[in-house]
Design an enzyme around this catalytic site. Structure first.
Site, PDB file in Angstrom:
ATOM      1  N   ALA A   1      38.803  52.383   2.885  1.00  0.00           N
ATOM      2  CA  ALA A   1      38.996  53.375   3.952  1.00  0.00           C
ATOM      3  C   ALA A   1      38.440  52.854   5.275  1.00  0.00           C
ATOM      4  CB  ALA A   1      38.322  54.688   3.566  1.00  0.00           C
TER       5      ALA A   1
ATOM      6  N   LYS B   1      38.710  43.796  17.407  1.00  0.00           N
ATOM      7  CA  LYS B   1      39.936  44.611  17.406  1.00  0.00           C
ATOM      8  C   LYS B   1      39.716  46.009  17.986  1.00  0.00           C
ATOM      9  CE  LYS B   1      42.398  42.432  13.566  1.00  0.00           C
ATOM     10  NZ  LYS B   1      43.171  42.686  12.339  1.00  0.00           N
TER      11      LYS B   1
ATOM     12  N   VAL C   1      33.527  58.327  -0.818  1.00  0.00           N
ATOM     13  CA  VAL C   1      34.688  59.222  -0.760  1.00  0.00           C
ATOM     14  C   VAL C   1      34.759  59.967   0.574  1.00  0.00           C
ATOM     15  CG1 VAL C   1      33.612  61.188  -1.918  1.00  0.00           C
ATOM     16  CG2 VAL C   1      36.059  60.822  -2.125  1.00  0.00           C
TER      17      VAL C   1
ATOM     18  N   LYS D   1      34.297  58.846   3.483  1.00  0.00           N
ATOM     19  CA  LYS D   1      35.021  58.031   4.473  1.00  0.00           C
ATOM     20  C   LYS D   1      36.530  58.151   4.271  1.00  0.00           C
ATOM     21  CE  LYS D   1      31.725  54.315   5.318  1.00  0.00           C
ATOM     22  NZ  LYS D   1      31.587  52.856   5.210  1.00  0.00           N
TER      23      LYS D   1
ATOM     24  N   SER E   1      40.614  30.240  11.425  1.00  0.00           N
ATOM     25  CA  SER E   1      41.887  30.917  11.687  1.00  0.00           C
ATOM     26  C   SER E   1      43.089  29.994  11.486  1.00  0.00           C
ATOM     27  CB  SER E   1      41.912  31.455  13.121  1.00  0.00           C
ATOM     28  OG  SER E   1      43.198  31.963  13.401  1.00  0.00           O
TER      29      SER E   1
ATOM     30  N   SER F   1      46.049  30.948  12.570  1.00  0.00           N
ATOM     31  CA  SER F   1      47.057  31.369  13.552  1.00  0.00           C
ATOM     32  C   SER F   1      47.648  30.216  14.363  1.00  0.00           C
ATOM     33  CB  SER F   1      46.474  32.430  14.489  1.00  0.00           C
ATOM     34  OG  SER F   1      46.216  33.608  13.755  1.00  0.00           O
TER      35      SER F   1
HETATM   36  P1  ATR Z   1      37.843  46.332   7.197  1.00  0.00           P
HETATM   37  O1  ATR Z   1      38.001  46.316   8.682  1.00  0.00           O
HETATM   38  O2  ATR Z   1      38.127  44.994   6.535  1.00  0.00           O
HETATM   39  O3  ATR Z   1      38.585  47.441   6.545  1.00  0.00           O
HETATM   40  P2  ATR Z   1      35.422  47.833   6.936  1.00  0.00           P
HETATM   41  O4  ATR Z   1      35.862  48.775   7.979  1.00  0.00           O
HETATM   42  O5  ATR Z   1      33.989  47.371   6.926  1.00  0.00           O
HETATM   43  O6  ATR Z   1      36.275  46.499   6.939  1.00  0.00           O
HETATM   44  O7  ATR Z   1      35.768  48.502   5.502  1.00  0.00           O
HETATM   45  C1  ATR Z   1      35.465  47.836   4.316  1.00  0.00           C
HETATM   46  C2  ATR Z   1      36.040  48.634   3.133  1.00  0.00           C
HETATM   47  O8  ATR Z   1      35.786  47.901   1.929  1.00  0.00           O
HETATM   48  C3  ATR Z   1      35.428  49.992   2.944  1.00  0.00           C
HETATM   49  O9  ATR Z   1      36.398  50.854   2.379  1.00  0.00           O
HETATM   50  C4  ATR Z   1      34.304  49.705   1.936  1.00  0.00           C
HETATM   51  O10 ATR Z   1      33.896  50.806   1.163  1.00  0.00           O
HETATM   52  P3  ATR Z   1      32.777  51.822   1.750  1.00  0.00           P
HETATM   53  O11 ATR Z   1      33.473  52.660   2.777  1.00  0.00           O
HETATM   54  O12 ATR Z   1      32.338  52.608   0.568  1.00  0.00           O
HETATM   55  O13 ATR Z   1      31.685  50.970   2.342  1.00  0.00           O
HETATM   56  C5  ATR Z   1      35.006  48.709   1.044  1.00  0.00           C
HETATM   57  N1  ATR Z   1      34.069  47.850   0.298  1.00  0.00           N
HETATM   58  C6  ATR Z   1      33.392  46.777   0.764  1.00  0.00           C
HETATM   59  N2  ATR Z   1      32.633  46.241  -0.220  1.00  0.00           N
HETATM   60  C7  ATR Z   1      32.837  46.999  -1.334  1.00  0.00           C
HETATM   61  C8  ATR Z   1      32.342  46.962  -2.676  1.00  0.00           C
HETATM   62  N3  ATR Z   1      31.458  46.030  -3.075  1.00  0.00           N
HETATM   63  N4  ATR Z   1      32.772  47.899  -3.540  1.00  0.00           N
HETATM   64  C9  ATR Z   1      33.671  48.833  -3.161  1.00  0.00           C
HETATM   65  N5  ATR Z   1      34.168  48.935  -1.906  1.00  0.00           N
HETATM   66  C10 ATR Z   1      33.766  48.025  -1.008  1.00  0.00           C
END
Ligand code: ATR
Length: 287
Positions: A141, A77, A167, A169, A24, A26
């Site tokens: 998402a 969080k 999609v 999500k 971190s 911060s």
């Molecule tokens: P954060 O809190 O960082 O947003 P998260 O809630 O785990 O972490 O969300 C990760 C996001 O990155 C999601 O939108 C995920 O897509 P999916 O909902 O389809 O899982 C996206 N993501 C992570 N790795 C990915 C990859 N290799 N290709 C495309 N999207 C990815």
């Protein structure tokens, strides 16, 4: 008898709690803000085992010990949000984000705020990128995407499309955000699969965690944007390189990191931060 007594302001204590936490930035960022404001602060990285009991124990000990403010990072969080929702109170930004990154005591109970999205907006505005009337797309998402939507809409963007690998999500996120806040509802958010995101935007934001993983997003050939932002920071990000090669102005999320920290610092201390000069100091310190 005329001895001069010297009083120094008491040191104020802050922390960032997470797991992992060693990386971190911060503490160094908040020390720069404190120096600007003439405040004496301690700001610790606080490791915490990944379970609710440990998180509550650390938070309780910190605030009962006189701690002024805490930042909360992965994976706590949502837990901080749940706690403030049931036992304390939340800012509107934290409510809509479903996550808390900033904690303080209010009326002897925990108050949770989320400065991530406003930090993004403040950084984008400091870059001179226009948000008012902008057609915006967010890719991703998850929690990071959810946290930036309300501040972007409050900044006056005209349309917002949320694209995601899964999609369903993106669809759920749009439904939940629209129900959570009437300002968002009136903007009629759209959702689609990442490869279906096509055409011209003013601003595209990468809010996926793909970052430096080496994986690439399936972007449509005709997807273009004047400005492109990645919430991640660090080494050169392939997502930004893709659009820079096509003439877009790009930025990683380091400025957002400083801007969200500045908002936390201002909530805790009541002191305004000069983000521009803090950024210069931090960049000079990093070389
Ligand atoms: P954060 O809190 O960082 O947003 P998260 O809630 O785990 O972490 O969300 C990760 C996001 O990155 C999601 O939108 C995920 O897509 P999916 O909902 O389809 O899982 C996206 N993501 C992570 N790795 C990915 C990859 N290799 N290709 C495309 N999207 C990815």
């Amino acid at each position: 008898m005329n001895k001069t007594l010297t009083f120094t302001k008491a040191q104020q204590h802050f922390m960032v709690i997470g797991n992992p936490i060693a990386h971190s930035k911060s503490p160094e960022i908040h020390q720069v803000f404190a120096k600007q404001s003439g405040l004496d602060i301690s700001y610790q990285r606080q490791y915490c085992p990944d379970n609710a009991e440990s998180f509550y124990a650390v938070i309780t000990a910190f605030f009962n010990g006189g701690g002024v403010g805490a930042n909360v990072t992965v994976p706590f969080k949502q837990l901080a949000y749940d706690y403030c929702q049931t036992q304390g109170s939340l800012s509107e930004h934290a409510k809509v984000a479903g996550a808390v990154n900033t904690l303080l005591l209010k009326d002897e109970a925990l108050y949770g705020d989320n400065t991530d999205g406003q930090g993004l907006v403040n950084h984008i505005e400091s870059l001179g990128w226009p948000l008012n009337g902008a057609r915006v797309a967010i890719i991703g998402a998850g929690g990071a995407a959810r946290g930036v939507v309300l501040p972007l809409i409050q900044a006056g963007i005209s349309t917002l499309t949320i694209a995601n690998r899964t999609v369903s999500k993106a669809q759920v996120l749009v439904t939940e955000l629209s129900a959570a806040n009437s300002t968002i509802n009136s903007h009629k958010l759209k959702s689609c699969a990442t490869e279906e995101l096509t055409g011209a935007f003013d601003l595209i934001i990468n809010a996926t965690s793909i970052g430096l993983s080496g994986n690439t997003l399936p972007l449509a050939d005709d997807l273009s944007s004047h400005y492109v932002y990645d919430l991640m920071y660090g080494r050169a990000l392939p997502f930004l390189q893709h659009f820079a090669q096509r003439g877009a102005q790009t930025s990683d999320g380091y400025g957002m990191l400083i801007a969200q920290a500045a908002l936390s610092f201002e909530r805790w201390t009541g002191q305004a931060v000069d983000v521009k000069s803090a950024t210069v100091s931090l960049k000079a310190g990093a070389t």
